[in-house]
Design an enzyme around this catalytic site. Structure first.
Site, PDB file in Angstrom:
ATOM      1  N   ARG A   2     -33.419 -35.948  49.672  1.00 39.14           N
ATOM      2  CA  ARG A   2     -34.360 -34.838  49.564  1.00 39.14           C
ATOM      3  C   ARG A   2     -35.150 -34.852  48.257  1.00 39.14           C
ATOM      4  O   ARG A   2     -34.536 -35.120  47.275  1.00 39.14           O
ATOM      5  CB  ARG A   2     -33.635 -33.541  49.588  1.00 39.14           C
ATOM      6  CG  ARG A   2     -32.861 -33.474  50.916  1.00 39.14           C
ATOM      7  CD  ARG A   2     -32.762 -32.179  51.424  1.00 39.14           C
ATOM      8  NE  ARG A   2     -31.436 -31.972  51.858  1.00 39.14           N
ATOM      9  CZ  ARG A   2     -31.112 -31.234  52.793  1.00 39.14           C
ATOM     10  NH1 ARG A   2     -32.015 -30.624  53.436  1.00 39.14           N
ATOM     11  NH2 ARG A   2     -29.911 -31.082  53.156  1.00 39.14           N
ATOM     12  N   ARG A  82     -36.090 -24.349  38.889  1.00 38.42           N
ATOM     13  CA  ARG A  82     -35.422 -25.470  39.569  1.00 38.42           C
ATOM     14  C   ARG A  82     -34.075 -25.806  38.934  1.00 38.42           C
ATOM     15  O   ARG A  82     -33.165 -26.281  39.614  1.00 38.42           O
ATOM     16  CB  ARG A  82     -36.330 -26.704  39.556  1.00 38.42           C
ATOM     17  CG  ARG A  82     -35.818 -27.866  40.423  1.00 38.42           C
ATOM     18  CD  ARG A  82     -36.850 -28.990  40.504  1.00 38.42           C
ATOM     19  NE  ARG A  82     -36.464 -30.023  41.441  1.00 38.42           N
ATOM     20  CZ  ARG A  82     -36.041 -31.244  41.081  1.00 38.42           C
ATOM     21  NH1 ARG A  82     -35.971 -31.583  39.807  1.00 38.42           N
ATOM     22  NH2 ARG A  82     -35.717 -32.142  42.010  1.00 38.42           N
ATOM     23  N   ILE A 108     -31.505 -32.720  46.061  1.00 35.54           N
ATOM     24  CA  ILE A 108     -32.668 -31.851  45.957  1.00 35.54           C
ATOM     25  C   ILE A 108     -33.884 -32.761  45.841  1.00 35.54           C
ATOM     26  O   ILE A 108     -33.890 -33.721  45.083  1.00 35.54           O
ATOM     27  CB  ILE A 108     -32.550 -30.906  44.736  1.00 35.54           C
ATOM     28  CG1 ILE A 108     -33.763 -29.973  44.636  1.00 35.54           C
ATOM     29  CG2 ILE A 108     -32.346 -31.669  43.449  1.00 35.54           C
ATOM     30  CD1 ILE A 108     -33.623 -28.921  43.531  1.00 35.54           C
ATOM     31  N   SER A 109     -34.916 -32.489  46.626  1.00 39.45           N
ATOM     32  CA  SER A 109     -36.093 -33.360  46.667  1.00 39.45           C
ATOM     33  C   SER A 109     -36.838 -33.357  45.337  1.00 39.45           C
ATOM     34  O   SER A 109     -36.810 -32.374  44.597  1.00 39.45           O
ATOM     35  CB  SER A 109     -37.057 -32.905  47.762  1.00 39.45           C
ATOM     36  OG  SER A 109     -36.517 -33.086  49.040  1.00 39.45           O
ATOM     37  N   PRO A 110     -37.556 -34.445  45.034  1.00 39.55           N
ATOM     38  CA  PRO A 110     -38.434 -34.441  43.867  1.00 39.55           C
ATOM     39  C   PRO A 110     -39.462 -33.321  43.999  1.00 39.55           C
ATOM     40  O   PRO A 110     -39.949 -33.051  45.109  1.00 39.55           O
ATOM     41  CB  PRO A 110     -39.111 -35.817  43.918  1.00 39.55           C
ATOM     42  CG  PRO A 110     -38.221 -36.661  44.762  1.00 39.55           C
ATOM     43  CD  PRO A 110     -37.611 -35.737  45.767  1.00 39.55           C
TER      44      PRO A 110
END
Length: 428
Positions: A2, A82, A108-110
């Site tokens: 992700r 974030r 967790i996505s970029p």
């Protein structure tokens, strides 16, 4: 997955950008203390948030550079903390443009991918959005101020419960969480104006098609485990209009989707796809099969082989310029990998960190997606004005079950031309 990076002066101790299981001027203890206060709602003003400057830098330098132009999305990403969506030990990396481990074989996505997917959906304030794959909750949090409601589903029960509590503590009242199989969608709340899928099925789940409103849009990564492409789908007259976007890599959609999967890559016979960069997504100007392409361009004249090659060009050290490709890799069956490639290099200035130099890197991971070893070819610091062939054999650790190839300038400035990447696995 992700997956990555930022400016040189802010990378004092950053690991290689591809290692998603990964200081600033303030001490680490101060960061953690302030982060915990934020988590408990004790710190209200951004002026007391030690990560505010990092968030703004991420937006100004990374998001804008990656083509995120929607001001509403940029404003949302300036506000969403974030660092609270990752573990305490990873908070110092929270505002790099890279994926980070959140446990349970999830990431967790970029931020650039979160921004890209959100921008492609063209969200409206009145939209009701379904998200498949809650994960850390960061994508849902970015969507929250942009739409009326976000309905998000997570199949991993402990992760879903943990994220649900976090979103409540952070006071996102229009985010509704559910634990279940995202393949089935959320029928009771359908239809949805938009659907965003942050895990990869092999084919489009039919229940999601049925739950998408007429005129609605869905963005979804489709394909086999290591070769995926974003598709934007629009529902018109009950049918889906498909637009192929850029290559990507996400964790697989599990549950019913995994049961229906037909194509399974062979980890005993890994291969590099599109190593000559001949296949490309013309609309986006990206080479197929390679993802998270940073500061690259396909060049159609003077290739070492075929009709085109890939050029990495970076005017300022410390900025990412690389490509990635994932591979299945069973180290109990594959002893080594024979690599060959052709390249030209000019005007290289390495960055301040050891990894900020032109090179070819192979990252190996075990069955839990924890990094076990890294091997390199290069670096190439001096000018190489003519196409030159490079060969090297890399040993594969026995515990390896996945690998990611990363090649490019990797934070150095200058120009690197690359073509004809080949890989031959050798059995044990």
């Amino acid at each position: 997955m992700r997956s990555f990076h930022a400016k040189k002066s802010r990378l004092e101790d950053q690991p290689s950008p591809v290692v998603s299981y990964n200081s600033r001027c303030l001490t680490h203890l101060l960061m953690l203390a302030c982060g915990l206060l934020l988590m408990n709602g004790s710190v209200q003003g951004e002026s007391r948030d030690p990560f505010a400057d990092e968030r703004n830098r991420m937006v100004d330098e990374d998001m804008v550079a990656e083509g995120i132009t929607d001001q509403r999305i940029l404003d949302s990403m300036r506000q969403v903390p974030r660092h609270l969506f990752v573990g305490i030990e990873l908070r110092k990396y929270a505002y790099y443009d890279q994926a980070l481990n959140i446990g349970y074989k999830q990431t967790i996505s970029p931020p650039s991918i979160v921004g890209y997917m959100t921008q492609m959906l063209d969200t409206k304030p009145e939209d009701r959005v379904l998200e498949i794959g809650t994960g850390s909750g960061y994508q849902a949090a970015v969507l929250s101020p942009l739409v009326k409601d976000v309905y998000t589903i997570e199949i991993v029960e402990p992760l879903g419960k943990k994220t649900g509590l976090l979103l409540k503590r952070l006071k996102y009242p229009n985010i509704h969480t559910r634990i279940g199989d995202g393949y089935l969608g959320w029928e009771e709340e359908a239809p949805f104006d938009k659907i965003i899928v942050t895990c990869s099925p092999e084919k489009i789940p039919e229940p999601l098609v049925a739950q998408l409103k007429e005129g609605g849009k869905m963005i979804i990564p489709l394909g086999e485990r290591y070769q995926q492409v974003f598709y934007l789908l629009e529902k018109r007259d009950g049918k889906l209009i498909e637009t192929k976007l850029i290559p990507t890599l996400f964790v697989p959609m599990t549950g019913r989707s995994e049961e229906l999967r037909e194509v399974l890559p062979d980890p005993a016979k890994p291969e590099v796809i599109n190593g000559g960069f001949e296949e490309a997504t013309l609309q986006e100007g990206k080479a197929d099969a390679w993802y998270f392409q940073r500061r690259t361009a396909l060049v159609s004249e003077g290739a070492a082989e075929g009709k085109q090659f890939l050029r990495f060009s970076n005017p300022e050290s410390g900025r990412p310029s690389h490509i990635l490709q994932g591979l299945p890799m069973d180290g109990s069956k594959v002893r080594s990998l024979d690599f060959s490639l052709k390249l030209k290099v000019s005007d290289i200035q390495v960055g301040s960190q050891a990894y900020e130099r032109p090179q070819f890197v192979v990252h190996f991971y075990d069955s839990r997606r924890v990094p076990v070893e890294t091997a390199t070819i290069g670096p190439w610091i001096d000018d190489i004005p003519d196409w030159t062939s490079i060969q090297k054999t890399i040993s594969v650790p026995e515990q390896a079950r996945e690998a990611i190839i990363q090649v490019g300038l990797n934070g150095a400035s200058g120009t690197l031309d690359l073509d004809d990447i080949r890989m031959t696995p050798r059995s044990r």
